[in-house]
Design an enzyme around this catalytic site. Structure first.
Site, PDB file in Angstrom:
ATOM      1  N   HIS A 144      23.797  22.084 111.965  1.00 55.75           N
ATOM      2  CA  HIS A 144      24.446  22.922 112.976  1.00 55.75           C
ATOM      3  C   HIS A 144      23.375  23.480 113.896  1.00 55.75           C
ATOM      4  CE1 HIS A 144      26.974  26.001 114.848  1.00 55.75           C
ATOM      5  NE2 HIS A 144      25.993  26.857 114.609  1.00 55.75           N
ATOM      6  N   SER A 146      23.138  26.196 117.407  1.00 53.58           N
ATOM      7  CA  SER A 146      23.830  27.054 118.364  1.00 53.58           C
ATOM      8  C   SER A 146      22.853  28.074 118.911  1.00 53.58           C
ATOM      9  CB  SER A 146      25.028  27.754 117.707  1.00 53.58           C
ATOM     10  OG  SER A 146      24.587  28.632 116.681  1.00 53.58           O
TER      11      SER A 146
END
Length: 288
Positions: A144, A146
């Protein structure tokens, strides 16, 4: 834009020359045997560096230099092994975390322009040839990434990665990484136009513990010149090398160096201090 295209073509030409230099070295290092590698791994700590940890600063080459365009970039990255050959097929499980920040240290109040958070969980496996010598390392991971923002500044994406790392020539290691992205269209729907579906990273040790060259290539999903080329030179100016410490010169050309302004084309040269990862040191052969 013309200057950026010129720099991009120049760096691609330099990349091809560097790869040709790698190709002239055809002798392989004496590879680790399975037993030797297992002994080496058993002596390593569970907690270690994953990617390079660094602090560098620099200026653009495709636009005017001022307090808004010059900046610093730093990265912290670590890896925690959860198991060692305890899973089926002699695989091992590990966690990683990388945080990359772009810091406008030449502006008033020294604001952070963009911070990217990048955790992952992965399964790794060593591969051996018919003589039971190390051939490559493969990983399957969920990753992930972000920037931790909300509203229109929010950027994030998730991906399933497959990566294979192997020694291709003497003192030369290559990593081939492909990803299957998902849950990325909100906030950055055209991200794949800039990051593509994979990357190639080649690292050549010219002088052990002294001088290393590194090249990473990405191509976006388009017929244009979108993507990135990142070249690094690591140099240890001292007589010894404690904890893999180097000076690093980096040239980044392309897009998506950070998530916030991933569509922006840039050419940045930076220099600074790095603790370099030695995650795949086994491919440089055994020390005599």
């Amino acid at each position: 834009m013309t200057k950026f295209i010129h720099n991009f073509k120049l760096l691609k030409a330099a990349s091809l020359i560097l790869l040709m230099i790698f190709a002239t070295t055809t002798l392989h290092s004496q590879a680790y045997t399975k037993e030797e590698l297992q002994d080496s791994i058993a002596q390593q700590p569970y907690f270690s560096i994953h990617k390079d940890n660094f602090l560098v600063t620099g200026v653009p080459t495709n636009k005017s230099i001022n307090s808004a365009t010059a900046n610093a970039k730093y990265q912290i990255s670590f890896k925690q092994i959860l198991t060692r050959s305890k899973l089926p097929l002699d695989t091992y499980l590990f966690l990683t975390y990388t945080q990359k920040s772009f810091w406008n240290i030449y502006e008033d109040s020294f604001p952070f322009k963009d911070i990217n958070f990048n955790p992952s969980i992965a399964i790794g496996k060593f591969f051996y040839d018919k003589e039971n010598r190390l051939k490559g390392v493969g990983t399957l991971s969920f990753e992930h990434e972000s920037n931790g923002r909300d509203s229109i500044a929010s950027r994030s994406w998730n991906r399933i990665n497959v990566e294979y790392t192997t020694g291709i020539y003497k003192n030369t290691v290559a990593s081939f990484k492909a990803w299957l992205p998902f849950a990325y269209k909100e906030g950055n729907p055209d991200l794949l136009e800039y990051v593509g579906l994979g990357q190639i990273n080649v690292s050549h040790t010219y002088r052990p513990d002294k001088l290393i060259f590194d090249l990473r290539l990405r191509k976006g999903l388009n017929f244009e010149g979108k993507g990135s080329v990142r070249a690094r030179v690591y140099y240890n100016p001292f007589s010894n090398n404690i904890s893999n410490q180097y000076l690093m010169l980096e040239w980044y050309v392309g897009q998506a160096e950070g998530l916030l302004n991933y569509q922006q084309s840039q050419s940045m040269i930076r220099i600074g201090y790095v603790i370099r990862t030695n995650e795949f040191r086994w491919f440089n052969g055994r020390k005599k």
